[in-house]
Design a protein around this motif. Structure first.
Motif, mmCIF file in Angstrom:
data_model
loop_
_atom_site.group_PDB
_atom_site.id
_atom_site.type_symbol
_atom_site.label_atom_id
_atom_site.label_comp_id
_atom_site.label_asym_id
_atom_site.label_seq_id
_atom_site.Cartn_x
_atom_site.Cartn_y
_atom_site.Cartn_z
ATOM 1 N N ALA A 17 0.834 -1.203 0.000
ATOM 2 C CA ALA A 17 0.000 0.000 0.000
ATOM 3 C C ALA A 17 0.868 1.251 0.000
ATOM 4 N N GLY A 18 1.971 1.195 0.730
ATOM 5 C CA GLY A 18 2.857 2.361 0.822
ATOM 6 C C GLY A 18 3.823 2.468 -0.338
ATOM 7 N N HIS A 19 4.178 1.318 -0.913
ATOM 8 C CA HIS A 19 5.149 1.314 -2.021
ATOM 9 C C HIS A 19 4.687 0.329 -3.092
ATOM 10 N N PRO A 20 3.577 0.645 -3.780
ATOM 11 C CA PRO A 20 3.036 -0.297 -4.772
ATOM 12 C C PRO A 20 3.961 -0.521 -5.968
ATOM 13 N N GLU A 21 4.930 0.379 -6.194
ATOM 14 C CA GLU A 21 5.888 0.188 -7.290
ATOM 15 C C GLU A 21 6.608 -1.146 -7.191
ATOM 16 N N ALA A 22 6.606 -1.728 -6.006
ATOM 17 C CA ALA A 22 7.286 -3.012 -5.809
ATOM 18 C C ALA A 22 6.778 -4.078 -6.770
ATOM 19 N N VAL A 23 5.498 -3.999 -7.144
ATOM 20 C CA VAL A 23 4.930 -5.047 -7.996
ATOM 21 C C VAL A 23 5.449 -4.962 -9.425
#
Length: 375
Positions: free
Chosen positions: A88-94
């Motif tokens: 939620a805080g760092h969706p770029e991870a996906v």
């Protein structure tokens, strides 16, 4: 029709330029959300509305590796709630490719081998872990360099987490800054046997010191020397461990010193002694110091008391007022007593004020306690 197509393409280009550079070559932007990503995030109990509000562009990317990221975190022991918070805080991870994620995992485990601790770092600093694969070589080289300095693995992991920029850049830049710090320490008479411990503490307390130009350190030390600080005194300042000497510049220090000397009505020699006791006088801007002086004086504390215990200037006006009120309830008047009781961390203060209360409330004679032989 051609105009509409051109306008649409322009808008799409504008949105693409807002994306992190390393995501563009391997990800494509769509005008509609990637439903597979949305559903996968829903299944993981991720706050989709928060993602849409803060980083909605991620949901328009393809391909995405939501399941793979979650599996990696779960394999390291992350709970479902932790995974949801990270994404939620760092969706770029996906958007990180699974091979890239595995490489990052192996890299980080070379300095943080315990999965539980690594998950804690990722939860707090997700952007430092889910980074571009183009930085892996620099990260690996920087890790090897800091390990060659015999720095504690925990310190290296903390540096990677809190100041990832210093590990993403070429190792030569970090080598130059470290050599500058070591040279300054030695030139000022620092004990070489203690240099590793000093460097570890310095980097631990101020990781961003590595990102400063080495020339800043030299300029600031020369400025302070011109202000009358001896070599031994400069070493004491450099050993205060916060790296503040690289956070300042001669102009800011000149303004702060002039303001402090004028406000406290002291000589240059007295001011140097005050700074050695409380470097906060040197590295806080004059506007911050003005607020703190005002808060102390409005509480009835005299300037002579402040000069005797300048470390109270490290505390904000709110903290000072709270502690004064607590001490007053214990029957202690800071206007007539020492200001030392105001200092320390919150835990230190609670302990010292409690002891103060015990000293004032303990009966002179306890009829239950056994008498000492001397009595």
């Amino acid at each position: 029709m051609l105009r509409l197509i051109a306008t649409s393409l322009c808008l799409r280009c504008q949105r693409a330029t807002a994306l992190p550079l390393h995501l563009r070559p391997c990800a494509t932007l769509s005008s509609v959300e990637n439903q597979q990503t949305v559903e996968a995030l829903y299944d993981l109990s991720v706050d989709i509305q928060k993602v849409r509000q803060l980083k909605g562009w991620v949901l328009h990317q393809s391909p995405a590796y939501t399941k793979e990221v979650a599996d990696l975190l779960r394999d390291m022991g992350a709970s479902g709630s932790i995974i949801a918070r990270i994404l939620a805080g760092h969706p770029e991870a996906v958007l990180c490719h699974p091979e890239q994620l595995q490489a990052q995992r192996e890299l980080w485990m070379s300095v943080c081998p315990k999965h539980k601790e690594l998950v804690g770092i990722i939860e707090k600093f997700p952007a430092s872990f889910f980074t571009s694969s183009s930085h892996h070589d620099n990260q690996r080289n920087n890790i090897a360099y800091f390990q060659s300095l015999n720095l504690n693995k925990r310190i290296i992991a903390k540096l990677m987490a809190s100041a990832p920029q210093s590990f993403s850049r070429p190792v030569e830049q970090n080598e130059l800054m470290v050599r500058t710090l070591q040279q300054a320490y030695q030139d000022l008479g620092g004990d070489e046997a203690n240099m590793k411990v000093w460097l570890q503490k310095l980097l631990s307390q101020n990781p961003f010191v590595l990102l400063k130009p080495p020339e800043v350190l030299r300029q600031n030390l020369l400025f302070l020397r011109d202000k009358g600080f001896s070599t031994a005194e400069l070493l004491r300042l450099l050993s205060k461990l916060r790296g503040f000497v690289t956070e300042l510049n001669p102009d800011s220090m000149r303004r702060t010193l002039a303001y402090s000397q004028d406000t406290m009505g002291c000589s240059e020699a007295e001011l140097r002694d005050i700074i050695l006791d409380c470097p906060a006088v040197l590295y806080h801007p004059d506007i911050i110091l003005a607020e703190r002086f005002k808060g102390l004086l409005s509480a009835g504390i005299s300037m002579s008391q402040i000069k005797e215990t300048p470390t109270v200037l490290e505390l904000t006006a709110q903290i000072v007022n709270y502690r004064i009120q607590r001490l007053r309830l214990h029957g202690y008047d800071v206007r007539t007593g020492s200001l030392e009781v105001l200092n320390g961390t919150k835990k230190d203060f609670e302990t010292s004020s409690g002891k103060l209360l015990l000293r004032r409330e303990r009966p002179i004679f306890n009829p239950v306690a056994p008498l000492k032989a001397d009595d």
